[in-house]
Design a protein around this motif. Structure first.
Motif, mmCIF file in Angstrom:
data_model
loop_
_atom_site.group_PDB
_atom_site.id
_atom_site.type_symbol
_atom_site.label_atom_id
_atom_site.label_comp_id
_atom_site.label_asym_id
_atom_site.label_seq_id
_atom_site.Cartn_x
_atom_site.Cartn_y
_atom_site.Cartn_z
ATOM 1 N N GLY A 9 -6.676 -39.234 -16.127
ATOM 2 C CA GLY A 9 -5.936 -39.860 -15.039
ATOM 3 C C GLY A 9 -6.203 -41.347 -14.991
ATOM 4 O O GLY A 9 -6.499 -41.987 -16.011
ATOM 5 N N ASN A 10 -6.133 -41.945 -13.781
ATOM 6 C CA ASN A 10 -6.342 -43.386 -13.602
ATOM 7 C C ASN A 10 -7.678 -43.688 -12.941
ATOM 8 O O ASN A 10 -7.814 -44.688 -12.236
ATOM 9 N N VAL A 11 -8.645 -42.832 -13.169
ATOM 10 C CA VAL A 11 -9.958 -42.969 -12.532
ATOM 11 C C VAL A 11 -10.973 -43.457 -13.561
ATOM 12 O O VAL A 11 -11.018 -42.944 -14.685
ATOM 13 N N PRO A 12 -11.795 -44.455 -13.221
ATOM 14 C CA PRO A 12 -12.825 -44.930 -14.161
ATOM 15 C C PRO A 12 -13.771 -43.792 -14.559
ATOM 16 O O PRO A 12 -14.065 -42.903 -13.763
ATOM 17 N N MET A 13 -14.246 -43.854 -15.812
ATOM 18 C CA MET A 13 -15.133 -42.807 -16.305
ATOM 19 C C MET A 13 -16.310 -43.431 -17.048
ATOM 20 O O MET A 13 -16.142 -44.413 -17.780
ATOM 21 N N THR A 14 -17.485 -42.875 -16.864
ATOM 22 C CA THR A 14 -18.651 -43.295 -17.631
ATOM 23 C C THR A 14 -18.430 -42.891 -19.084
ATOM 24 O O THR A 14 -18.279 -41.712 -19.393
ATOM 25 N N LYS A 15 -18.395 -43.866 -19.991
ATOM 26 C CA LYS A 15 -18.089 -43.597 -21.395
ATOM 27 C C LYS A 15 -19.214 -42.801 -22.056
ATOM 28 O O LYS A 15 -20.361 -42.836 -21.630
ATOM 29 N N GLU A 16 -18.858 -42.108 -23.132
ATOM 30 C CA GLU A 16 -19.787 -41.131 -23.712
ATOM 31 C C GLU A 16 -21.093 -41.762 -24.189
ATOM 32 O O GLU A 16 -22.165 -41.140 -24.064
ATOM 33 N N GLU A 17 -21.049 -42.983 -24.733
ATOM 34 C CA GLU A 17 -22.290 -43.620 -25.188
ATOM 35 C C GLU A 17 -23.229 -43.884 -24.011
ATOM 36 O O GLU A 17 -24.439 -43.647 -24.096
ATOM 37 N N GLY A 52 -16.386 -40.089 -9.842
ATOM 38 C CA GLY A 52 -15.230 -40.437 -10.670
ATOM 39 C C GLY A 52 -14.524 -39.210 -11.231
ATOM 40 O O GLY A 52 -14.116 -38.319 -10.489
ATOM 41 N N THR A 53 -14.412 -39.141 -12.551
ATOM 42 C CA THR A 53 -13.775 -37.989 -13.202
ATOM 43 C C THR A 53 -14.689 -36.772 -13.257
ATOM 44 O O THR A 53 -14.254 -35.690 -13.650
ATOM 45 N N GLY A 54 -15.959 -36.965 -12.922
ATOM 46 C CA GLY A 54 -16.923 -35.875 -13.003
ATOM 47 C C GLY A 54 -17.525 -35.713 -14.378
ATOM 48 O O GLY A 54 -18.152 -34.689 -14.667
ATOM 49 N N SER A 55 -17.411 -36.721 -15.228
ATOM 50 C CA SER A 55 -17.901 -36.576 -16.606
ATOM 51 C C SER A 55 -19.414 -36.364 -16.663
ATOM 52 O O SER A 55 -19.903 -35.547 -17.453
ATOM 53 N N VAL A 56 -20.168 -37.081 -15.824
ATOM 54 C CA VAL A 56 -21.621 -36.899 -15.817
ATOM 55 C C VAL A 56 -21.977 -35.534 -15.238
ATOM 56 O O VAL A 56 -22.819 -34.808 -15.790
#
Length: 216
Positions: A9-17, A52-56
């Motif tokens: 979507g248009n939500v900032p995300m903590t990048k994988e690195e 954010g996107t919930g990636s963490v």
């Protein structure tokens, strides 16, 4: 987990690195917070503040099957993405979404769920409220392990000021990652925004310490 795996979507995300380093810095399983679970390293609780996107939240839940997560987020689109990503990963039963503005939503949650004090806290999107968040979590007295990501210089200053006022000496790292992008027959490295990772707190679990000392 690759960034491409997540619904964005248009939500900032903590990048994988950065995500990989941040989760590693939480030291889940080798550190613990205070409170009723202070003698244990299993069944731990992570608060993802500004999720954010919930990636963490999702990657931590996938990596640590005994971990429970409370993901705090105010934006409707982000809340939907957290839910969809957790369902996609099959961890929706361990990722609780807490909607609302910070720090009010955190205060209300802690008041209503006194048994759910965290062992670990990741702050990725609420650095303007760092001082209030730390006070609500009773840091440093609670012994919670905290990792904070900041990009803007003003955000870094805000965090460091809050820590200095509480006599907390943090570990500070800065991650400057770059990815290759194809330009004709060549691959050029394109840099991402440097991210400052600030971490502190937590108590090393006894069994982990014994392993490191060669006792076990």
């Amino acid at each position: 987990m690759r960034d491409e795996w997540f619904i964005r979507g248009n939500v900032p995300m903590t990048k994988e690195e950065v995500r990989a380093v941040s989760i590693a810095k939480l030291e889940i399983g080798s550190r613990r917070g205070g409170g009723e679970r202070s003698g244990k390293c299993a069944r731990s609780i992570l608060f993802d503040i500004g999720a954010g996107t919930g990636s963490v939240s999702v990657e931590a839940a996938v990596t640590y099957p005994d971990l429970r997560i409370a993901a705090f987020e105010k934006k409707d689109e982000a809340i939907s993405l957290i839910r969809r990503n957790a369902e996609k990963a099959g961890v929706e039963d361990r990722v609780e979404i807490v909607p609302g503005n910070l720090p009010e939503s955190l205060e209300q949650y802690l008041t209503g769920h006194p048994e759910t004090a965290p062992d670990y806290v990741f702050i990725g999107g609420a650095t303007a409220n760092t001082a209030k968040i730390l006070d609500l979590l009773r840091v440093p007295q609670s012994g919670i392990r905290v990792v904070i990501n900041a990009i803007a210089l003003e955000s870094i200053q805000e965090v460091l000021s809050a820590l200095r006022d509480r006599k907390i000496e943090p570990e500070i790292s800065q991650i400057s990652a770059a990815r290759a992008e194809k330009a004709g027959p060549f691959h050029l490295m394109k840099g991402m925004n440097p991210v400052t990772v600030i971490c502190f707190g937590g108590t090393v679990c006894e069994n982990i310490a014994l392993h490191r000392n060669g006792v076990l």
